[in-house]
Scaffold this motif. Structure first.
Motif, PDB file in Angstrom:
ATOM      1  N   ASP A 167       0.533  -1.560  -0.092  1.00 31.88           N
ATOM      2  CA  ASP A 167       0.422  -0.208  -0.193  1.00 31.88           C
ATOM      3  C   ASP A 167       0.679   1.356  -0.566  1.00 31.88           C
ATOM      4  OD1 ASP A 167       0.686  -0.737   2.604  1.00 31.88           O
ATOM      5  OD2 ASP A 167      -0.960   0.099   3.548  1.00 31.88           O
ATOM      6  N   ALA A 168       2.216   1.222   0.160  1.00 30.40           N
ATOM      7  CA  ALA A 168       3.167   2.646   0.419  1.00 30.40           C
ATOM      8  C   ALA A 168       2.749   2.873  -0.798  1.00 30.40           C
ATOM      9  CB  ALA A 168       4.499   2.281   0.989  1.00 30.40           C
ATOM     10  N   THR A 169       2.906   2.441  -2.048  1.00 29.09           N
ATOM     11  CA  THR A 169       2.937   2.506  -3.195  1.00 29.09           C
ATOM     12  C   THR A 169       1.778   3.595  -4.191  1.00 29.09           C
ATOM     13  OG1 THR A 169       4.831   0.780  -4.351  1.00 29.09           O
ATOM     14  CG2 THR A 169       3.488   1.571  -6.024  1.00 29.09           C
ATOM     15  N   LEU A 170       0.290   2.619  -3.290  1.00 25.09           N
ATOM     16  CA  LEU A 170      -0.489   3.076  -3.657  1.00 25.09           C
ATOM     17  C   LEU A 170      -0.704   4.130  -2.701  1.00 25.09           C
ATOM     18  CD1 LEU A 170      -2.830  -0.432  -2.995  1.00 25.09           C
ATOM     19  CD2 LEU A 170      -2.945   0.623  -5.052  1.00 25.09           C
ATOM     20  N   TRP A 171      -0.479   4.871  -1.765  1.00 29.76           N
ATOM     21  CA  TRP A 171      -0.209   6.048  -1.620  1.00 29.76           C
ATOM     22  C   TRP A 171       0.208   7.206  -1.852  1.00 29.76           C
ATOM     23  CZ3 TRP A 171      -5.223   7.435   0.906  1.00 29.76           C
ATOM     24  CH2 TRP A 171      -5.684   6.484   2.003  1.00 29.76           C
ATOM     25  N   TRP A 172       1.462   6.608  -2.121  1.00 29.34           N
ATOM     26  CA  TRP A 172       2.141   7.210  -3.067  1.00 29.34           C
ATOM     27  C   TRP A 172       1.548   8.114  -4.333  1.00 29.34           C
ATOM     28  CZ3 TRP A 172       5.081   7.594  -7.078  1.00 29.34           C
ATOM     29  CH2 TRP A 172       6.157   9.352  -7.547  1.00 29.34           C
ATOM     30  N   LEU A 173       1.131   7.262  -4.583  1.00 31.53           N
ATOM     31  CA  LEU A 173       0.354   7.861  -5.895  1.00 31.53           C
ATOM     32  C   LEU A 173      -0.843   8.500  -6.483  1.00 31.53           C
ATOM     33  CD1 LEU A 173       0.809   4.626  -8.127  1.00 31.53           C
ATOM     34  CD2 LEU A 173       1.931   6.666  -9.073  1.00 31.53           C
ATOM     35  N   ILE A 174      -1.913   8.150  -5.024  1.00 32.03           N
ATOM     36  CA  ILE A 174      -2.889   9.250  -4.713  1.00 32.03           C
ATOM     37  C   ILE A 174      -2.657  10.796  -4.475  1.00 32.03           C
ATOM     38  CG2 ILE A 174      -4.965   9.333  -3.443  1.00 32.03           C
ATOM     39  CD1 ILE A 174      -5.396   6.757  -3.003  1.00 32.03           C
ATOM     40  N   ALA A 175      -1.195  10.181  -3.131  1.00 34.00           N
ATOM     41  CA  ALA A 175      -0.579  10.884  -2.705  1.00 34.00           C
ATOM     42  C   ALA A 175      -0.015  12.142  -4.225  1.00 34.00           C
ATOM     43  CB  ALA A 175       0.307  11.382  -1.656  1.00 34.00           C
ATOM     44  N   VAL A 176       0.958  11.925  -4.910  1.00 29.53           N
ATOM     45  CA  VAL A 176       1.265  12.706  -6.332  1.00 29.53           C
ATOM     46  C   VAL A 176       0.496  12.860  -7.325  1.00 29.53           C
ATOM     47  CG1 VAL A 176       2.215  12.136  -8.660  1.00 29.53           C
ATOM     48  CG2 VAL A 176       3.235  10.837  -6.422  1.00 29.53           C
ATOM     49  N   ASP A 177      -0.746  12.552  -6.988  1.00 28.88           N
ATOM     50  CA  ASP A 177      -1.777  12.862  -8.337  1.00 28.88           C
ATOM     51  C   ASP A 177      -2.879  14.720  -6.993  1.00 28.88           C
ATOM     52  OD1 ASP A 177      -4.460  13.020 -10.462  1.00 28.88           O
ATOM     53  OD2 ASP A 177      -5.228  13.172  -8.274  1.00 28.88           O
ATOM     54  N   HIS A 178      -2.711  14.611  -5.567  1.00 29.90           N
ATOM     55  CA  HIS A 178      -3.453  15.072  -4.723  1.00 29.90           C
ATOM     56  C   HIS A 178      -2.381  16.355  -5.423  1.00 29.90           C
ATOM     57  CE1 HIS A 178      -5.465  17.091  -1.980  1.00 29.90           C
ATOM     58  NE2 HIS A 178      -4.435  17.259  -1.203  1.00 29.90           N
ATOM     59  N   VAL A 179      -0.696  16.714  -4.979  1.00 20.05           N
ATOM     60  CA  VAL A 179      -0.255  17.590  -5.045  1.00 20.05           C
ATOM     61  C   VAL A 179       0.293  18.225  -6.729  1.00 20.05           C
ATOM     62  CG1 VAL A 179       2.812  18.604  -5.048  1.00 20.05           C
ATOM     63  CG2 VAL A 179       1.044  16.410  -3.733  1.00 20.05           C
ATOM     64  N   ARG A 180      -0.399  17.568  -7.811  1.00 17.21           N
ATOM     65  CA  ARG A 180      -0.405  17.899  -9.238  1.00 17.21           C
ATOM     66  C   ARG A 180      -1.758  19.017  -9.030  1.00 17.21           C
ATOM     67  NH1 ARG A 180       0.977  12.337 -12.645  1.00 17.21           N
ATOM     68  NH2 ARG A 180       3.577  12.587 -12.552  1.00 17.21           N
ATOM     69  N   ARG A 181      -2.982  18.144  -8.471  1.00 22.36           N
ATOM     70  CA  ARG A 181      -3.652  18.962  -8.881  1.00 22.36           C
ATOM     71  C   ARG A 181      -3.752  20.150  -7.734  1.00 22.36           C
ATOM     72  NH1 ARG A 181      -8.162  16.633  -7.428  1.00 22.36           N
ATOM     73  NH2 ARG A 181      -7.377  14.508  -5.964  1.00 22.36           N
ATOM     74  N   HIS A 182      -3.086  20.443  -6.485  1.00 23.26           N
ATOM     75  CA  HIS A 182      -3.257  20.888  -5.570  1.00 23.26           C
ATOM     76  C   HIS A 182      -2.313  22.647  -5.495  1.00 23.26           C
ATOM     77  CE1 HIS A 182      -7.700  20.356  -5.009  1.00 23.26           C
ATOM     78  NE2 HIS A 182      -7.082  18.102  -5.029  1.00 23.26           N
ATOM     79  N   GLY A 183      -1.477  21.458  -5.786  1.00 21.12           N
ATOM     80  CA  GLY A 183      -0.211  21.807  -5.137  1.00 21.12           C
ATOM     81  C   GLY A 183       0.801  22.551  -6.646  1.00 21.12           C
ATOM     82  N   GLN A 184       2.209  22.760  -6.403  1.00 18.72           N
ATOM     83  CA  GLN A 184       2.468  24.330  -7.906  1.00 18.72           C
ATOM     84  C   GLN A 184       4.144  23.222  -8.044  1.00 18.72           C
ATOM     85  OE1 GLN A 184       1.995  27.174  -7.128  1.00 18.72           O
ATOM     86  NE2 GLN A 184       0.719  26.627  -5.756  1.00 18.72           N
ATOM     87  N   VAL A 185       3.269  21.990  -8.621  1.00 14.93           N
ATOM     88  CA  VAL A 185       4.331  20.994  -9.582  1.00 14.93           C
ATOM     89  C   VAL A 185       3.475  20.560 -10.861  1.00 14.93           C
ATOM     90  CG1 VAL A 185       5.061  20.183  -7.682  1.00 14.93           C
ATOM     91  CG2 VAL A 185       3.325  18.705  -8.324  1.00 14.93           C
ATOM     92  N   GLY A 186       3.962  20.224 -11.459  1.00 19.01           N
ATOM     93  CA  GLY A 186       2.778  20.454 -12.623  1.00 19.01           C
ATOM     94  C   GLY A 186       2.620  19.082 -12.693  1.00 19.01           C
ATOM     95  N   ALA A 187       1.991  18.767 -14.329  1.00 24.01           N
ATOM     96  CA  ALA A 187       1.124  17.463 -14.443  1.00 24.01           C
ATOM     97  C   ALA A 187       2.186  16.406 -14.716  1.00 24.01           C
ATOM     98  CB  ALA A 187      -0.360  17.726 -15.355  1.00 24.01           C
ATOM     99  N   SER A 188       3.358  16.806 -14.853  1.00 26.19           N
ATOM    100  CA  SER A 188       3.974  15.324 -15.305  1.00 26.19           C
ATOM    101  C   SER A 188       4.983  15.221 -14.141  1.00 26.19           C
ATOM    102  CB  SER A 188       4.884  15.558 -17.175  1.00 26.19           C
ATOM    103  OG  SER A 188       5.813  16.684 -17.007  1.00 26.19           O
ATOM    104  N   HIS A 189       5.671  15.752 -13.495  1.00 29.84           N
ATOM    105  CA  HIS A 189       5.908  15.676 -12.405  1.00 29.84           C
ATOM    106  C   HIS A 189       6.376  14.230 -11.593  1.00 29.84           C
ATOM    107  CE1 HIS A 189       9.363  17.807  -9.695  1.00 29.84           C
ATOM    108  NE2 HIS A 189       8.754  17.701  -8.793  1.00 29.84           N
TER     109      HIS A 189
END
Length: 394
Positions: A110-132
């Motif tokens: 589940d670490a991999t699953l949660w990491w991916l969910i968090a990546v998507d979250h930061v891409r949508r709500h943070g200051q990184v690009g959509a392909s970060h």
């Protein structure tokens, strides 16, 4: 919109302030630690950046408006990505200095699953690009897809290899596959509809319609034999053995990820509430703990006397899961119940001078585990954000 009274709101606001303070205190230049640095936490390696813990914290840190936490969200994901295995797996935890990556005894899916969910979250709500993080995302998805059954479109795993890492769930696990569907939805992966279909037939075998796949029908036969409908999804399904102990976290995530339709979602909420799992504090993570006499009991569950009945993953109260419970209630429009349970989350985090205790005994309410638990603070903030209608809640 339903709002609590002024005194309850003041208590909730105080917990939000304490939560932000705890996350900032537990933040290092390389990311968020699982718990505050104490002698006990160092000995048990809680002063690491955990894949699942950090990812959940990242979702609260991103969108917080606190510059240090916004930067720490990206740093946490970077630290885990830097220690990604060659096959794509994200570690269970990494040392803040980048010297150690751990993948658990039977693997940590589940670490991999949660990491991916968090990546998507930061891409949508943070200051990184959509392909970060795209190369790391591609490798992580490839590792997960290699573990997907090619007909059920569900992930398979060994026992004791997710957050409930001394519970005997194996084969197709409810909690893991709720996260898998969420990943599929966020990253627009193929066969998401098949995942949803088989999830609902495999983990809820008590419905009337029969699955078409003959192996699914056989698994359903084994799952139903000698059991009554528990009002919840089963915690896991394996060949001729299933879990009907009542996995609260897995069921709540099934609501949160959109796997449970409106009828099933209300049944889950009603079943958990009827069992008193949110009383006095949300929420007990198992409705029917496994005793030593249970057929699913494993000797490792008694390690350190930790996973006995009403303890730890076997029926303890986990405030961080309570945050997801409140988010699920909010998503279903049960605002009065959600505000009430958010207030009780504030109360339990405030105990012992804002200790943010990891978990509590499910019956005696004795405080157990580590102090200064980061994800307690994070899911409280996410739940409050969800009730306030914040876009960055989930």
């Amino acid at each position: 919109m339903t709002y609590p009274d002024a005194s309850t709101l003041a208590q909730i606001d105080a917990c939000a302030e304490a939560s932000l303070d705890l996350l900032q205190r537990n933040l290092t230049p390389h990311g968020i630690l699982a718990a505050s640095r104490t002698e006990a936490a160092v000995a048990r390696r809680y002063t690491r950046i955990f894949g699942r813990d950090a990812a959940i914290c990242v979702m609260a840190m991103c969108g917080s408006g606190v510059p240090a936490l916004e930067q720490g969200a990206v740093a946490s994901l970077d630290a885990l990505a830097a220690q990604q295995a060659g096959n794509g797996q994200i570690p269970k935890y990494v040392d803040p200095e980048g010297r150690d990556a751990d993948f658990w005894y039977l693997g940590c899916i589940d670490a991999t699953l949660w990491w991916l969910i968090a990546v998507d979250h930061v891409r949508r709500h943070g200051q990184v690009g959509a392909s970060h993080w795209q190369p790391e995302v591609d490798r992580a998805l490839g590792w997960l897809l290699a573990q997907e059954h090619q007909h059920f479109r569900l992930l398979q795993q060994n026992e004791a290899s997710d957050w409930a890492d001394i519970m005997p769930r194996s084969g197709y696990v409810l909690y893991t596959n709720a996260l898998w569907y969420e990943v599929k939805r966020r990253f627009a992966l193929d066969h998401a509809e098949a995942t949803l279909h088989h999830f609902n037939h495999l983990f809820n075998p008590f419905q009337r319609d029969l699955p078409e796949y003959h192996r699914a029908r056989l698994l359903r036969h084994y799952a139903r034999r000698g059991r009554r409908d528990p009002g919840l999804y089963l915690s896991f399904v394996n060949l001729a053995v299933v879990g009907d102990e009542g996995d609260v976290f897995g069921n709540v995530l099934a609501i949160q990820s959109g796997l449970a339709d409106a009828s099933m979602a209300r049944r889950i909420v009603d079943t958990i509430a009827a069992a008193g799992a949110d009383d006095p504090y949300p929420v007990r993570v198992v409705l029917h703990p496994l005793s030593r006499q249970h057929e699913l009991w494993r000797p490792y569950m008694a390690r350190h006397q930790q996973n006995m009945v009403h303890q730890y993953h076997n029926g303890g109260i986990w405030p961080f899961v309570g945050g997801f419970w409140v988010m699920a209630l909010a998503g279903l429009g049960l605002e009065a119940q959600a505000w009430s349970d958010l207030a009780r989350l504030a109360q339990v985090n405030a105990l012992d001078d804002w200790r943010f205790t990891e978990w509590f005994h499910g019956r005696t309410l004795a405080p157990m585990g580590m102090a200064g638990q980061s994800w307690n603070a994070a899911t409280f903030l996410l739940a409050r954000r969800a009730l306030a209608g914040g876009a960055a809640a989930w």
